[in-house]
Write an enzyme that holds these catalytic residues in place. Structure first.
Site, PDB file in Angstrom:
ATOM      1  N   ASP A  31      12.248  -8.050  -2.372  1.00  0.00           N
ATOM      2  CA  ASP A  31      12.147  -7.429  -0.924  1.00  0.00           C
ATOM      3  C   ASP A  31      10.740  -7.134  -0.617  1.00  0.00           C
ATOM      4  O   ASP A  31      10.198  -6.515  -1.314  1.00  0.00           O
ATOM      5  CB  ASP A  31      13.061  -6.208  -0.930  1.00  0.00           C
ATOM      6  N   GLU A  83     -15.022  -1.140 -15.070  1.00  0.00           N
ATOM      7  CA  GLU A  83     -13.958  -1.193 -16.323  1.00  0.00           C
ATOM      8  C   GLU A  83     -13.805  -2.914 -16.306  1.00  0.00           C
ATOM      9  O   GLU A  83     -12.882  -3.159 -16.923  1.00  0.00           O
ATOM     10  CB  GLU A  83     -13.204  -0.371 -16.111  1.00  0.00           C
ATOM     11  N   CYS A 120     -11.695   4.494 -13.387  1.00  0.00           N
ATOM     12  CA  CYS A 120     -11.935   4.443 -12.192  1.00  0.00           C
ATOM     13  C   CYS A 120     -12.846   5.473 -11.443  1.00  0.00           C
ATOM     14  O   CYS A 120     -13.513   5.435 -10.422  1.00  0.00           O
ATOM     15  CB  CYS A 120     -10.734   4.527 -11.191  1.00  0.00           C
ATOM     16  N   SER A 211       1.036   7.855 -16.134  1.00  0.00           N
ATOM     17  CA  SER A 211      -0.106   7.604 -15.406  1.00  0.00           C
ATOM     18  C   SER A 211       0.003   8.493 -14.080  1.00  0.00           C
ATOM     19  O   SER A 211      -0.874   9.114 -13.620  1.00  0.00           O
ATOM     20  CB  SER A 211      -0.423   6.326 -15.017  1.00  0.00           C
ATOM     21  N   HIS A 244      -8.955   8.789  -4.993  1.00  0.00           N
ATOM     22  CA  HIS A 244      -8.667   7.476  -5.800  1.00  0.00           C
ATOM     23  C   HIS A 244      -7.378   6.849  -5.261  1.00  0.00           C
ATOM     24  O   HIS A 244      -6.543   7.323  -5.351  1.00  0.00           O
ATOM     25  CB  HIS A 244      -8.649   7.789  -7.247  1.00  0.00           C
ATOM     26  N   ASN A 328      -6.267  -2.385  -5.416  1.00  0.00           N
ATOM     27  CA  ASN A 328      -7.040  -1.608  -6.158  1.00  0.00           C
ATOM     28  C   ASN A 328      -8.058  -2.182  -6.532  1.00  0.00           C
ATOM     29  O   ASN A 328      -8.408  -3.211  -7.237  1.00  0.00           O
ATOM     30  CB  ASN A 328      -6.281  -1.360  -7.471  1.00  0.00           C
TER      31      ASN A 328
END
Length: 445
Positions: A31, A83, A120, A211, A244, A328
């Site tokens: 979806d 990173e 990050c 996370s 962030h 991101n």
């Protein structure tokens, strides 16, 4: 005391676009709302085969320096936060400097160069380093160039695949800045966590639920620590609160948590109490489980109130506009959020000079930082000069088959030779490998 902060910002997005609801979702048999409503994303940016963290960072820095009329002699340090580095010894900043020296008469031989890594949050840590360097008087009147650049790829069919993105944010840090002045006060929340990591691997290993929990816990700690040195925060104190943003859906939770914290024991809480009651306090419960359940119920009610929705729509929602279209960017994500907020103010004729931002940075592993920024005169001219909308509109729209090929081309474990889907024009481009296996770059007219 001399103000130190961000004098200019430039953004460089990858040249390719993956449409999530119209290309990615159908190919996955899912979806489209899972991406647009759940994650809060419309599209992701990807680098073409001649783009990488060096080209995106160098191109952003080059446009910034050209626009500001700067040369190598004006830059005293180049800090790259990433990173996505491909060398465990030689920092990306040296590659960026080498690129820039192709288009300037001078060189950066007397500029300090480094590379920051803490997931990050390292983009903000690099800002802190530049701030401290200038405040210490070691800059000799020169500016610092801070570049956050990443290619945020996940393994194919990984749950994080839809949040991918690639791009760079270049920031010029100076005395008497033209965009924002950074606060001296900072707050930190940090702990040894295993929520997201890349042990000798390109693609991350992620515990998604953990996370989210760690992100919110460290943000709460950082806010409490910030208040210990800067005084209590209040939702009316800040024009915008950039967080962030791994994906906008995650920021919804952070915004709600922060708002609940800031209104506790204030008249604002009293106003909400007439509608949903007061916030639960631990002393009112026999055990932690009952208290935590009551807190969840309160937050569910709070997020549905008109007062909270208005605050979120004015203070946080405007920070998400660029991220919705690019995904991101790891180290650059919070700096995209700031840029989105400033662009929103410009587009809506908001006079931001003198108003404050509260910036919430985060890096897995894990650490959060909260600091304030005061918008200064000149911000509108600097934000108007950014061409991010032009870049977003010019991206090549990937088919799913092209997406699969470009993902393979940037997979370090695959040897894929892919013809570019776009043509470099007035930019730095990756051109091949040197005698020691180093990546090589040229400026393409």
């Amino acid at each position: 005391m001399t103000a130190v902060g961000i004098d200019a910002v430039e953004i460089r997005t990858g040249r390719l676009k993956l449409d999530l609801p119209n290309t990615f979702a159908p190919a996955k048999g899912e979806d489209p709302g899972k991406y647009t409503k759940g994650l809060g994303l419309n599209a992701s940016s990807f680098p073409d085969s001649y783009e990488d963290i060096v080209t995106m960072g160098a191109n952003a820095a080059h446009r910034l320096m050209e626009r500001k009329g700067l040369g190598p002699e004006d830059i005293g340090r180049i800090d790259v936060a990433t990173e996505s580095a491909f060398d465990n010894s030689k920092p990306v900043s040296t590659y960026v400097a080498g690129c820039l020296e192709q288009v300037y008469d001078g060189n950066f031989h007397h500029a300090n160069k480094g590379e920051r890594k803490f997931a990050c949050i390292s983009g903000t840590q690099s800002l802190d380093d530049a701030y401290n360097w200038i405040k210490a008087g070691r800059h000799r009147g020169r500016a610092a160039l801070v570049i956050a650049t990443d290619t945020a790829l996940y393994a194919r069919d990984d749950p994080g695949e839809a949040t991918q993105g690639a791009g760079a944010v270049a920031m010029l840090i100076t005395e008497d800045p033209s965009v924002v002045e950074l606060s001296t006060e900072q707050g930190y929340g940090s702990a040894d966590e295993t929520d997201f990591l890349k042990p000798q691997q390109q693609f991350p290993s992620v515990d998604g639920k953990r996370s989210m929990q760690v992100y919110l816990a460290r943000m709460r700690e950082a806010l409490e620590d910030f208040e210990s040195v800067a005084g209590d925060t209040h939702p009316d104190d800040y024009a915008y609160i950039p967080f962030h943003t791994p994906f906008p859906g995650m920021v919804r939770k952070a915004g709600l948590l922060g708002f609940r914290h800031m209104i506790r024991d204030t008249p604002v809480e009293d106003e909400f109490a007439e509608e949903i009651g007061r916030q639960p306090r631990p002393e009112g419960f026999d055990d932690d489980e009952a208290y935590e359940e009551a807190v969840r119920d309160y937050m569910d009610a709070l997020k549905e109130t008109e007062g909270y929705r208005d605050w979120y729509g004015n203070t946080i929602e405007p920070t998400l506009s660029i991220s919705r279209e690019v995904g991101n960017w790891y180290t650059g994500s919070v700096h995209l959020a700031r840029a989105s907020a400033l662009r929103h103010a410009l587009d809506n004729d908001v006079d931001l000079a003198g108003q404050r931002l509260l910036v919430g940075s985060y890096g897995s592993g894990a650490q959060a930082e909260i600091h304030a920024e005061t918008v200064v005169e000149g911000w509108a001219e600097e934000v108007r000069a950014m061409n991010v909308d032009e870049q977003l509109g010019a991206r090549h729209d990937l088919t799913f088959e092209e997406y699969e090929s470009i993902h393979d081309a940037h997979n370090h474990d695959k040897d894929t030779d892919l013809d570019p889907l776009t043509s470099p024009d007035g930019e730095f481009a990756f051109t091949g490998w040197g005698r020691m296996g180093e990546r090589q770059y040229e400026y393409v007219e």
